[in-house]
Design a protein around this motif. Sequence first.
Motif, PDB file in Angstrom:
ATOM      1  N   ALA A 104       2.103  72.910 -11.005  1.00 54.91           N
ATOM      2  CA  ALA A 104       1.870  74.179 -11.688  1.00 54.91           C
ATOM      3  C   ALA A 104       2.856  74.393 -12.829  1.00 54.91           C
ATOM      4  CB  ALA A 104       1.976  75.338 -10.696  1.00 54.91           C
ATOM      5  N   GLY A 105       3.841  73.492 -12.948  1.00 59.09           N
ATOM      6  CA  GLY A 105       4.764  73.565 -14.073  1.00 59.09           C
ATOM      7  C   GLY A 105       6.116  74.171 -13.764  1.00 59.09           C
ATOM      8  N   LEU A 106       6.396  74.495 -12.509  1.00 63.85           N
ATOM      9  CA  LEU A 106       7.692  75.080 -12.183  1.00 63.85           C
ATOM     10  C   LEU A 106       8.764  74.003 -12.123  1.00 63.85           C
ATOM     11  CD1 LEU A 106       5.902  77.501 -11.338  1.00 63.85           C
ATOM     12  CD2 LEU A 106       7.555  77.895  -9.545  1.00 63.85           C
ATOM     13  N   PRO A 107       9.942  74.290 -12.661  1.00 63.70           N
ATOM     14  CA  PRO A 107      11.051  73.336 -12.550  1.00 63.70           C
ATOM     15  C   PRO A 107      11.652  73.401 -11.142  1.00 63.70           C
ATOM     16  CG  PRO A 107      11.744  75.266 -13.777  1.00 63.70           C
ATOM     17  CD  PRO A 107      10.276  75.435 -13.505  1.00 63.70           C
TER      18      PRO A 107
ATOM     19  N   LEU B  63       6.585  59.415   5.421  1.00 64.50           N
ATOM     20  CA  LEU B  63       6.467  60.656   4.662  1.00 64.50           C
ATOM     21  C   LEU B  63       5.838  60.386   3.301  1.00 64.50           C
ATOM     22  CD1 LEU B  63       7.003  63.700   4.502  1.00 64.50           C
ATOM     23  CD2 LEU B  63       9.298  63.170   3.631  1.00 64.50           C
ATOM     24  N   ALA B  64       6.233  59.302   2.672  1.00 66.37           N
ATOM     25  CA  ALA B  64       5.654  58.934   1.377  1.00 66.37           C
ATOM     26  C   ALA B  64       4.150  58.692   1.511  1.00 66.37           C
ATOM     27  CB  ALA B  64       6.348  57.690   0.831  1.00 66.37           C
ATOM     28  N   ASP B  65       3.752  57.968   2.537  1.00 65.64           N
ATOM     29  CA  ASP B  65       2.330  57.685   2.747  1.00 65.64           C
ATOM     30  C   ASP B  65       1.539  58.955   3.051  1.00 65.64           C
ATOM     31  OD1 ASP B  65       2.805  54.994   2.343  1.00 65.64           O
ATOM     32  OD2 ASP B  65       2.816  54.495   4.490  1.00 65.64           O
ATOM     33  N   ARG B  66       2.081  59.792   3.909  1.00 63.06           N
ATOM     34  CA  ARG B  66       1.357  60.997   4.332  1.00 63.06           C
ATOM     35  C   ARG B  66       1.236  62.046   3.237  1.00 63.06           C
ATOM     36  NH1 ARG B  66       3.328  62.887  10.070  1.00 63.06           N
ATOM     37  NH2 ARG B  66       1.733  64.447   9.641  1.00 63.06           N
ATOM     38  N   THR B  67       2.134  62.001   2.264  1.00 58.03           N
ATOM     39  CA  THR B  67       2.099  62.998   1.181  1.00 58.03           C
ATOM     40  C   THR B  67       1.695  62.393  -0.153  1.00 58.03           C
ATOM     41  OG1 THR B  67       4.452  62.686   0.720  1.00 58.03           O
ATOM     42  CG2 THR B  67       3.853  64.428   2.293  1.00 58.03           C
ATOM     43  N   ASP B  68       1.453  61.081  -0.156  1.00 56.00           N
ATOM     44  CA  ASP B  68       1.121  60.370  -1.394  1.00 56.00           C
ATOM     45  C   ASP B  68       2.187  60.635  -2.464  1.00 56.00           C
ATOM     46  OD1 ASP B  68      -0.441  58.593  -2.857  1.00 56.00           O
ATOM     47  OD2 ASP B  68      -1.609  60.207  -3.771  1.00 56.00           O
ATOM     48  N   THR B  69       3.428  60.539  -2.041  1.00 56.90           N
ATOM     49  CA  THR B  69       4.572  60.794  -2.910  1.00 56.90           C
ATOM     50  C   THR B  69       5.474  59.563  -2.899  1.00 56.90           C
ATOM     51  OG1 THR B  69       4.495  63.132  -2.316  1.00 56.90           O
ATOM     52  CG2 THR B  69       6.534  62.346  -3.327  1.00 56.90           C
ATOM     53  N   PRO B  70       5.849  59.060  -4.046  1.00 64.15           N
ATOM     54  CA  PRO B  70       6.743  57.895  -4.068  1.00 64.15           C
ATOM     55  C   PRO B  70       8.066  58.179  -3.363  1.00 64.15           C
ATOM     56  CG  PRO B  70       5.847  58.326  -6.257  1.00 64.15           C
ATOM     57  CD  PRO B  70       5.467  59.496  -5.393  1.00 64.15           C
ATOM     58  N   ARG B  71       8.618  57.157  -2.724  1.00 66.02           N
ATOM     59  CA  ARG B  71       9.900  57.289  -2.032  1.00 66.02           C
ATOM     60  C   ARG B  71      10.990  57.780  -2.979  1.00 66.02           C
ATOM     61  NH1 ARG B  71      10.127  52.148   2.073  1.00 66.02           N
ATOM     62  NH2 ARG B  71       7.953  52.302   2.690  1.00 66.02           N
ATOM     63  N   ARG B  72      10.965  57.269  -4.175  1.00 66.21           N
ATOM     64  CA  ARG B  72      11.971  57.674  -5.162  1.00 66.21           C
ATOM     65  C   ARG B  72      11.928  59.184  -5.398  1.00 66.21           C
ATOM     66  NH1 ARG B  72      12.129  55.652 -11.417  1.00 66.21           N
ATOM     67  NH2 ARG B  72      13.935  56.856 -12.015  1.00 66.21           N
ATOM     68  N   MET B  73      10.708  59.735  -5.452  1.00 67.26           N
ATOM     69  CA  MET B  73      10.554  61.177  -5.658  1.00 67.26           C
ATOM     70  C   MET B  73      11.057  61.949  -4.439  1.00 67.26           C
ATOM     71  SD  MET B  73       9.706  63.369  -7.927  1.00 67.26           S
ATOM     72  CE  MET B  73       8.952  62.267  -9.086  1.00 67.26           C
ATOM     73  N   LEU B  74      10.827  61.436  -3.238  1.00 62.86           N
ATOM     74  CA  LEU B  74      11.329  62.088  -2.030  1.00 62.86           C
ATOM     75  C   LEU B  74      12.860  62.112  -2.031  1.00 62.86           C
ATOM     76  CD1 LEU B  74       8.869  60.613   0.601  1.00 62.86           C
ATOM     77  CD2 LEU B  74       8.851  62.924  -0.379  1.00 62.86           C
ATOM     78  N   ARG B  75      13.466  61.025  -2.468  1.00 62.97           N
ATOM     79  CA  ARG B  75      14.929  60.994  -2.561  1.00 62.97           C
ATOM     80  C   ARG B  75      15.425  62.029  -3.577  1.00 62.97           C
ATOM     81  NH1 ARG B  75      13.769  55.428  -2.909  1.00 62.97           N
ATOM     82  NH2 ARG B  75      13.883  54.472  -0.854  1.00 62.97           N
TER      83      ARG B  75
ATOM     84  N   ASP C 255       4.341  69.326   5.010  1.00 64.24           N
ATOM     85  CA  ASP C 255       3.860  70.514   4.298  1.00 64.24           C
ATOM     86  C   ASP C 255       4.810  70.905   3.171  1.00 64.24           C
ATOM     87  OD1 ASP C 255       1.563  70.820   5.805  1.00 64.24           O
ATOM     88  OD2 ASP C 255       2.527  72.133   7.273  1.00 64.24           O
ATOM     89  N   ARG C 256       6.102  70.775   3.397  1.00 65.98           N
ATOM     90  CA  ARG C 256       7.084  71.146   2.384  1.00 65.98           C
ATOM     91  C   ARG C 256       6.903  70.304   1.127  1.00 65.98           C
ATOM     92  NH1 ARG C 256      11.790  74.320   2.001  1.00 65.98           N
ATOM     93  NH2 ARG C 256      10.435  75.549   3.311  1.00 65.98           N
ATOM     94  N   VAL C 257       6.729  68.989   1.293  1.00 70.11           N
ATOM     95  CA  VAL C 257       6.553  68.101   0.142  1.00 70.11           C
ATOM     96  C   VAL C 257       5.265  68.456  -0.592  1.00 70.11           C
ATOM     97  CG1 VAL C 257       6.123  65.707  -0.562  1.00 70.11           C
ATOM     98  CG2 VAL C 257       7.975  66.227   1.035  1.00 70.11           C
ATOM     99  N   LEU C 258       4.201  68.759   0.144  1.00 69.00           N
ATOM    100  CA  LEU C 258       2.940  69.135  -0.504  1.00 69.00           C
ATOM    101  C   LEU C 258       3.100  70.444  -1.279  1.00 69.00           C
ATOM    102  CD1 LEU C 258       0.443  68.104   2.307  1.00 69.00           C
ATOM    103  CD2 LEU C 258       0.975  66.865   0.196  1.00 69.00           C
ATOM    104  N   GLN C 259       3.872  71.381  -0.732  1.00 69.64           N
ATOM    105  CA  GLN C 259       4.146  72.634  -1.446  1.00 69.64           C
ATOM    106  C   GLN C 259       4.932  72.358  -2.717  1.00 69.64           C
ATOM    107  OE1 GLN C 259       6.225  74.722   1.669  1.00 69.64           O
ATOM    108  NE2 GLN C 259       4.475  76.038   2.099  1.00 69.64           N
ATOM    109  N   ILE C 260       5.939  71.521  -2.612  1.00 70.27           N
ATOM    110  CA  ILE C 260       6.766  71.191  -3.774  1.00 70.27           C
ATOM    111  C   ILE C 260       5.914  70.549  -4.855  1.00 70.27           C
ATOM    112  CG2 ILE C 260       8.627  69.686  -4.597  1.00 70.27           C
ATOM    113  CD1 ILE C 260       9.902  70.101  -1.745  1.00 70.27           C
ATOM    114  N   ARG C 261       5.076  69.607  -4.460  1.00 73.80           N
ATOM    115  CA  ARG C 261       4.231  68.933  -5.448  1.00 73.80           C
ATOM    116  C   ARG C 261       3.286  69.908  -6.127  1.00 73.80           C
ATOM    117  NH1 ARG C 261       2.481  62.987  -4.282  1.00 73.80           N
ATOM    118  NH2 ARG C 261       1.426  63.613  -6.161  1.00 73.80           N
ATOM    119  N   GLY C 262       2.731  70.825  -5.361  1.00 71.22           N
ATOM    120  CA  GLY C 262       1.849  71.827  -5.949  1.00 71.22           C
ATOM    121  C   GLY C 262       2.565  72.705  -6.943  1.00 71.22           C
TER     122      GLY C 262
END
Length: 128
Positions: free
Chosen positions: A55-58, A6-18, A44-51
């Motif tokens: 955009a600045g949303l908490p 999931l980290a690789d496919r979304t380019d998101t660090p594992r720590r951030m996924l946790r 898709d959910r992680v990509l939505q969250i990152r977007g």
Amino acid sequence: MRIGELADRTDTPRRMLRYYEEQGLIVADRTPNGYRAYDESNVDRVLQIRGLLDAGLPTRLIKQILPCLDKPRVIHFPDATPEMLATLEDERNRMTERIRCLTRNRDAMDEYLGAVREKLATGSTAGG
């Protein structure tokens, strides 16, 4: 899939996924050996969250609006206070302004690229 995929496919660090999981933004099952197991929809959910984060949303607001991004929609209003609604409206307005700015910049880049390509095309045929 495991957290590394999931980290690789979304380019998101594992720590951030946790962290997303701790905040209730994504859900992982646990395998018998304790590893996290994510289903395909989490990409898709992680990509939505990152977007939304970009955009600045908490995360507390993201958690509220994530149900609106899926179909069928199940929208919950457990703590929809006037202040939260005003914050969401402000964030939406800020995003709209960013979209206008990005669109203007994209259009200017398109115009520039078109002019440069045209110049290169006419310059290369005239010199040949």
